[in-house]
Design an enzyme around this catalytic site. Sequence first.
Site, PDB file in Angstrom:
ATOM      1  CB  VAL A  23      -1.119  -0.030   1.225  1.00 45.02           C
ATOM      2  CG1 VAL A  23      -1.966   1.299   1.173  1.00 45.02           C
ATOM      3  CG2 VAL A  23      -1.826  -1.246   1.202  1.00 45.02           C
ATOM      4  CB  ALA A  68      10.012   5.816   9.131  1.00 39.11           C
ATOM      5  NE  ARG A 118       9.834  -1.772  13.908  1.00 43.35           N
ATOM      6  CZ  ARG A 118       8.555  -1.759  14.153  1.00 43.35           C
ATOM      7  NH1 ARG A 118       7.709  -2.642  13.899  1.00 43.35           N
ATOM      8  NH2 ARG A 118       8.093  -0.783  15.234  1.00 43.35           N
ATOM      9  CE  LYS A 157      -7.839  -3.548   7.561  1.00 40.68           C
ATOM     10  NZ  LYS A 157      -7.450  -3.977   6.391  1.00 40.68           N
ATOM     11  CD  GLU A 202     -13.194   6.024   2.453  1.00 45.52           C
ATOM     12  OE1 GLU A 202     -13.856   4.894   2.520  1.00 45.52           O
ATOM     13  OE2 GLU A 202     -13.998   6.987   2.567  1.00 45.52           O
ATOM     14  CD  GLU A 223      -2.020 -11.318   4.865  1.00 53.40           C
ATOM     15  OE1 GLU A 223      -0.728 -11.550   5.205  1.00 53.40           O
ATOM     16  OE2 GLU A 223      -2.511 -10.317   4.532  1.00 53.40           O
ATOM     17  CG  ASP A 227      -9.927  -8.052   7.508  1.00 55.23           C
ATOM     18  OD1 ASP A 227      -9.321  -7.348   7.639  1.00 55.23           O
ATOM     19  OD2 ASP A 227     -10.877  -8.127   6.603  1.00 55.23           O
ATOM     20  CE  LYS A 241     -11.368  -5.123   5.793  1.00 56.43           C
ATOM     21  NZ  LYS A 241     -11.321  -6.158   4.785  1.00 56.43           N
ATOM     22  N   GLY A 292      -5.563  -4.550  -2.175  1.00 54.75           N
ATOM     23  CA  GLY A 292      -4.551  -4.306  -3.256  1.00 54.75           C
ATOM     24  C   GLY A 292      -3.637  -3.044  -3.054  1.00 54.75           C
TER      25      GLY A 292
HETATM   26  N1  HSE Z   1      -7.395  -9.297   4.050  1.00 54.45           N
HETATM   27  C1  HSE Z   1      -8.467  -8.563   3.632  1.00 54.45           C
HETATM   28  C2  HSE Z   1      -9.513  -9.187   2.789  1.00 54.45           C
HETATM   29  C3  HSE Z   1      -7.979  -6.964   2.967  1.00 54.45           C
HETATM   30  O1  HSE Z   1      -9.245 -10.363   2.571  1.00 54.45           O
HETATM   31  O2  HSE Z   1     -10.499  -8.623   2.288  1.00 54.45           O
HETATM   32  C4  HSE Z   1      -7.485  -6.135   3.792  1.00 54.45           C
HETATM   33  O3  HSE Z   1      -8.374  -5.980   4.828  1.00 54.45           O
END
Ligand code: HSE
Length: 424
Positions: free
Chosen positions: A14, A43, A45, A102, A122, A183, A194, A198, A295
Amino acid sequence: MQQIRLGIAGLGTVACGVLEIIAQRQSLIAARGGVELVVTRVASRTPKPEIDLLGASFSTDLDSLLADDVDMVIELIGGEEAALDLINAAVRADKLVVTANKAVIAKHGNELQDLRNTIGFEAAVAGAIPIISSIERGLIANRFEHVMGIINGTCNYILTAMKEEGASFADALVRAQELGYAEADPTFDVEGIDAAHKLAILLALAFDQPFNFAQLHIEGIAQVTADDIRYADELGYRIKHLGIARQVDEGIEARVHPTLVPNSQLLAHVDGVMNAVLVKCDAAGDTLYSGPGAGGSATASAVLSDVVSLAQRKGSNMRIASAGAEVSSVPILPMAQVRSGNYLRIPTKDEPGVFARVAQALSQHGISIEAAIQKEPKAGQTTVAIVMLTQMSSEADIEAAMDEVRELPQVAGEIVRIRVEGFD
Ligand code: HSE
């Protein structure tokens, strides 16, 4: 023209998307938004010498972004604690902040100082879709009835692959990982966490609530089988993983779970990694927003929309939204009081009277059957699945009925229950 000096934390996809868009569109954004974006510091790591930092100075120390030559910190490091520390430090240092995080907003939004005047998020919900500005600004004159949708692209990809290819959950997950959609540790996505982060944000904004993440009911998609997807299809539905925030007379429903969505709804046909949010409110009616939920460039697009709007409001104390500040007293409804239709798949021994016993248990709790399927057993098969759709009932009633059904000697395995949304 006002110049805004940006400090970017992180160098992931991103952040790279943000740098690329600024490199290509700096003058277009200035012409449209009246602000000149200059990246003064980055910045991370992990240094990535191959990335063009547009002349910004680089440090592995996140605190370097608190220097005087940064007006706005863009937090794109992910995770929770370090991101929260950076956001708090940046706000204390009088910086504006933009984040795509989020988890931080959903879990700590209530503690973040002066949240809606200084922090943009956003990009935290539904990637590229400008759903937060739609709720906060586009629909500001409305009372909201519901905000619901497909807000996790990984779950949507997996459920779509299961539907289109008859794949199992496990196989579809492996494919999602191979394609980079899921992931290596997919827990947050497939267990619904996740999506719940949201939903907590959308709920707070639409219903003038605090961020209520801890009160959400959360289920993931690991229990959904290809059989359920086939039966749902036969009954005229798709199975989607939805986040649902709905105002009813007694309070606000707040839940994330797999859901049968009628084929007649556009939401049923939002497939793959796409997200979609359906908003129903009193003046505007029904509006639907769809687009990529993740993305690099899609999320960077949302980040830059926040960058420009925060820059435009700089110095003004204008209220943006009441989430986490002026809070409504409408309670979040306990799950037992939530009402929905239900899809039931009950594995039973192939014996006389089973169907009637199940129907009786449902009727004793005032639950009416809307549709039912039972296939002839295949040769050698001793168990059959009874599949039913029920009309609306409370969670308390359907759970009590299922407790009775589980006790029937003919029931031969785990009962699957998936809620049904009718969109009335
Ligand atoms: N991992 C999230 C998804 C995207 O699969 O929608 C980032 O929130």
